[in-house]
Scaffold this motif. Structure first.
Motif, PDB file in Angstrom:
ATOM      1  N   UNK A  62      27.475 -94.956  75.036  1.00  0.00           N
ATOM      2  CA  UNK A  62      26.906 -96.273  75.240  1.00  0.00           C
ATOM      3  C   UNK A  62      25.589 -96.316  74.154  1.00  0.00           C
ATOM      4  N   UNK A  63      25.098 -95.249  74.513  1.00  0.00           N
ATOM      5  CA  UNK A  63      23.718 -95.350  73.300  1.00  0.00           C
ATOM      6  C   UNK A  63      24.401 -95.112  71.858  1.00  0.00           C
ATOM      7  N   UNK A  64      25.204 -94.216  71.729  1.00  0.00           N
ATOM      8  CA  UNK A  64      25.584 -94.096  70.138  1.00  0.00           C
ATOM      9  C   UNK A  64      26.074 -95.557  69.668  1.00  0.00           C
ATOM     10  N   UNK A  65      27.100 -96.105  70.464  1.00  0.00           N
ATOM     11  CA  UNK A  65      27.525 -97.385  70.147  1.00  0.00           C
ATOM     12  C   UNK A  65      26.458 -98.271  70.038  1.00  0.00           C
TER      13      UNK A  65
ATOM     14  N   UNK B 261      24.766 -85.136  77.221  1.00  0.00           N
ATOM     15  CA  UNK B 261      24.427 -84.962  78.894  1.00  0.00           C
ATOM     16  C   UNK B 261      23.444 -84.053  79.114  1.00  0.00           C
ATOM     17  N   UNK B 262      23.578 -82.984  78.810  1.00  0.00           N
ATOM     18  CA  UNK B 262      22.997 -81.815  79.208  1.00  0.00           C
ATOM     19  C   UNK B 262      21.610 -82.031  78.674  1.00  0.00           C
ATOM     20  N   UNK B 263      21.340 -82.640  77.474  1.00  0.00           N
ATOM     21  CA  UNK B 263      19.971 -82.793  76.878  1.00  0.00           C
ATOM     22  C   UNK B 263      19.235 -83.676  77.383  1.00  0.00           C
TER      23      UNK B 263
ATOM     24  N   UNK C 155      15.439 -84.784  77.464  1.00  0.00           N
ATOM     25  CA  UNK C 155      15.298 -85.664  76.292  1.00  0.00           C
ATOM     26  C   UNK C 155      15.572 -86.935  76.211  1.00  0.00           C
ATOM     27  N   UNK C 156      15.177 -87.847  75.410  1.00  0.00           N
ATOM     28  CA  UNK C 156      15.136 -89.495  75.215  1.00  0.00           C
ATOM     29  C   UNK C 156      16.670 -89.778  74.956  1.00  0.00           C
TER      30      UNK C 156
ATOM     31  N   UNK D 256      17.324 -90.829  71.422  1.00  0.00           N
ATOM     32  CA  UNK D 256      16.921 -89.836  70.351  1.00  0.00           C
ATOM     33  C   UNK D 256      18.091 -88.901  70.436  1.00  0.00           C
ATOM     34  N   UNK D 257      18.489 -88.659  71.576  1.00  0.00           N
ATOM     35  CA  UNK D 257      19.822 -87.693  71.438  1.00  0.00           C
ATOM     36  C   UNK D 257      21.116 -88.539  70.718  1.00  0.00           C
ATOM     37  N   UNK D 258      21.299 -89.521  71.040  1.00  0.00           N
ATOM     38  CA  UNK D 258      22.439 -90.251  70.418  1.00  0.00           C
ATOM     39  C   UNK D 258      22.120 -90.428  69.057  1.00  0.00           C
ATOM     40  N   UNK D 259      20.771 -90.624  68.648  1.00  0.00           N
ATOM     41  CA  UNK D 259      20.577 -90.960  67.002  1.00  0.00           C
ATOM     42  C   UNK D 259      20.840 -89.580  66.274  1.00  0.00           C
ATOM     43  N   UNK D 260      20.452 -88.409  67.082  1.00  0.00           N
ATOM     44  CA  UNK D 260      20.781 -87.048  66.402  1.00  0.00           C
ATOM     45  C   UNK D 260      22.431 -86.913  66.299  1.00  0.00           C
TER      46      UNK D 260
END
Length: 292
Positions: free
Chosen positions: A54-57, A262-264, A269-270, A273-277
């Motif tokens: 969801x966050x990536x999209x 999910x682990x991060x 982790x935010x 930020x995880x999705x942006x990475x």
């Protein structure tokens, strides 16, 4: 001198008017762009697996100029929202478990892409429970688990499936339901004491990273089988926002990457930020999904 002052004042007013017109045009242009792109609403179920895709999209669509909203709801309410047009996109539909919703709303929702395959799901026990390997081993051993199976929230299709599973195999179990987090917390408390416990498990999820678990095999495969996770939209998205529909039609993400994110996130982790990475590390794949 007076004439010069009047002339300069007039020129200044003209210049200010010109600047104002330019700003109005820019503002109108921006408004037109926002109106053209519009707002999209994601349905977000209370599962950890829903968050990374969801966050990536969301971030990709925001870069395309869309405003994004998120609606928190259980899966039944999410599909109802999709059917009514209140929700545009759901990134975490599990098949074949969610077939019942597609049957119910077949005229108003659309299955547009497979996000990933090989998503195992079923009842799980810790590996230290030596005597339980298959569903047949559960019969007569219900008391070992206090006659309780821990499940996720009421209203989830998996919850109904577990009830049907208990009835079909004539097992002396009662399903105890709570949130995903509540279920995991209860199971963890019992596993910390190496007590027998049986609960609902699936991948992608950190439970398989944090605990030594095994899925209780069901040879007949009448209830639990390997799933695939799909992207679902309401029936109007293709007409209303064809570029979004095209992007989502090309959507895919590796299950291992979802689990790693999910682990991060669970480690603090935010989420965005995880999705942006992930986007930055997989820009070629993003570009492929955006190709028309």
């Amino acid at each position: 001198m007076k004439k010069l002052f009047i002339t300069l004042t007039a020129l200044a007013l003209v210049a200010l008017a010109a600047c104002g017109n330019g700003e109005d045009q820019d503002s109108n242009g921006d408004s037109a762009e926002v109106e053209e792109k519009g707002t999209l609403t994601f349905g977000v179920t209370p599962w950890t697996s829903t968050v990374p895709p969801t966050k990536v999209a969301k971030l990709v669509l925001e870069d395309m100029g869309y405003e994004i909203e998120e609606t928190q709801a259980d899966v039944s309410s999410t599909f109802m929202g999709l059917s009514r047009g209140d929700i545009d996109i759901f990134m975490d539909s599990w098949m074949p478990v969610h077939e019942i919703y597609f049957d119910e709303y077949e005229d108003s929702v659309e299955n547009v892409a497979t996000s990933y395959d090989n998503a195992d799901a079923g009842l799980v026990v810790p590996t230290y429970v030596d005597d339980i390997e298959t569903v047949e081993d559960l019969k007569g051993n219900e008391e070992m688990f206090g006659n309780e199976i821990y499940g996720i929230e009421d209203g989830a299709s998996a919850t109904e499936m577990i009830d049907d599973f208990i009835e079909a195999y004539d097992l002396d179990f009662e399903q105890v339901n709570s949130s995903e987090g509540g279920m995991i917390a209860q199971a963890q408390r019992m596993m910390n004491n190496e007590e027998p416990v049986i609960f609902y498990g699936w991948r992608p999820h950190t439970m398989f990273n944090e605990f030594d678990l095994k899925i209780v095999e069901e040879p007949a495969g009448d209830f639990f089988e390997q799933s695939s996770v799909h992207v679902v939209t309401n029936g109007e998205l293709a007409n209303d926002h064809p570029e979004v529909y095209e992007f989502l039609s090309n959507w895919s993400i590796p299950i291992d990457d979802v689990e790693a994110m999910i682990v991060e996130i669970e480690d603090g982790a935010d989420e965005e930020e995880v999705a942006q990475e992930w986007i930055e590390n997989n820009q070629d794949h993003i570009d492929e999904m955006l190709e028309n």
